[in-house]
Scaffold this active site. Structure first.
Site, short mmCIF file in Angstrom:
data_model
loop_
_atom_site.label_atom_id
_atom_site.label_comp_id
_atom_site.label_asym_id
_atom_site.label_seq_id
_atom_site.Cartn_x
_atom_site.Cartn_y
_atom_site.Cartn_z
N TYR A 1 -3.05 1.01 -11.30
CA TYR A 1 -3.06 0.58 -12.60
C TYR A 1 -2.00 1.42 -13.37
O TYR A 1 -2.01 2.61 -13.20
CB TYR A 1 -4.61 1.11 -13.63
N ASP B 1 9.34 -15.76 -13.64
CA ASP B 1 8.61 -16.32 -14.73
C ASP B 1 8.50 -15.22 -15.80
O ASP B 1 7.38 -14.40 -16.01
CB ASP B 1 7.19 -16.64 -14.03
#
Length: 287
Positions: free
Chosen positions: A92, A195
């Site tokens: 994270y 992307d």
């Protein structure tokens, strides 16, 4: 998150998960922040049948970018199947609002990624996904052929099959190749994120740029930059920094339109008619 999935993760991690919180970061998959006594993890869960393949190719893209040592990506901890679907577990990365200097660093680091090329072909070792749609990465020596056959034609045909484009709006294969060849000359392969919209990078609390959710392959560096400009754009400090390595050249505006066509077709096929006007305008202008 389903209790059974939480228990399965605890078994695999050999640690107790103290809390699970749904967070943003998963447009296609559900995303969670998992906290243990000593660590925090980012977990994406998807229950579709293609989930494991989708996460495996995402993992390979993240690791390929990380291996260049040009720009950071979150470390992938594990990618495993579930009874239905799969999950992807990563470190994270706490994030913050970027400063102009940090966006400049992102521009410099993206350019460094694009400057590395260890291949003479366009494509990738395997197919992957753009959003939830399959993305073909069959290798080609010529960029205009790759872009026609592996990018535009599959999306154009999908749109036609779903009645989102009239077949009369779609250029013939011969016409498409001829026009693309006229726009794309002397392109060399760069490793792309694939992307790169504003939701697919972050700046950590320490000020480090990270790329996330790649659809990686070897292509023209301008593809990533074209995508950054599509939905609002990045900051000017990003573009100034990038341009110190890849100065704007003649025809970039037209190439940007044609590269954005691919992403607009993807959005048309995924989300529907609100993207038709933009697709139609580019097709009419160039083809």
């Amino acid at each position: 998150m389903d209790i059974a999935i939480k228990k399965h993760l605890e078994y695999l991690l050999c640690v107790r998960i103290l809390s699970v919180r749904a967070i943003s970061g998963g447009d296609i998959s559900k995303a969670y922040l998992l906290e243990t006594e000593t660590e925090r993890f980012f977990c994406k869960v998807n229950h579709e049948k293609e989930a494991l393949t989708m996460f495996q190719t995402e993992r390979k893209g993240l690791e390929a970018i990380a291996q260049t040592k040009t720009i950071a990506t979150p470390k992938v901890c594990m990618c495993e199947p579930l009874e239905k679907g799969a999950f992807l577990l990563m470190e994270y990365i706490p994030q913050k609002q970027p400063t102009p200097e940090e966006m400049g660093q992102l521009g410099h680091q993206l350019a460094a990624l694009h400057q590395l090329a260890d291949t003479t072909q366009f494509g990738w070792e395997q197919d992957n996904f753009i959003g939830s749609l399959p993305q073909s990465n069959k290798k080609h020596t010529d960029w205009y052929c790759f872009y026609a056959y592996e990018r535009l034609l599959p999306q154009l045909h999908m749109a036609s099959d779903q009645n989102k484009l009239d077949p009369k709006e779609i250029p013939s294969e011969e016409q498409l190749l001829k026009i693309l060849e006229s726009f794309f000359s002397e392109v060399r392969p760069s490793l792309l994120h694939g992307d790169l919209w504003s939701g697919n990078y972050l700046i950590s609390e320490a000020g480090t740029p990270y790329l996330i959710d790649p659809a990686a392959y070897y292509g023209h560096s301008e593809v990533d930059v074209a995508m950054t400009r599509l939905f609002g754009g990045f900051s000017e400090s990003f573009y100034r920094a990038y341009a110190t390595h890849f100065p704007i050249t003649t025809g970039e505006k037209e190439r940007t339109d044609i590269y954005q066509l691919y992403y607009l077709l993807v959005h048309l096929n995924l989300f529907g008619s609100s993207y038709y006007g933009s697709v139609h305008a580019i097709l009419k202008k160039y083809f």
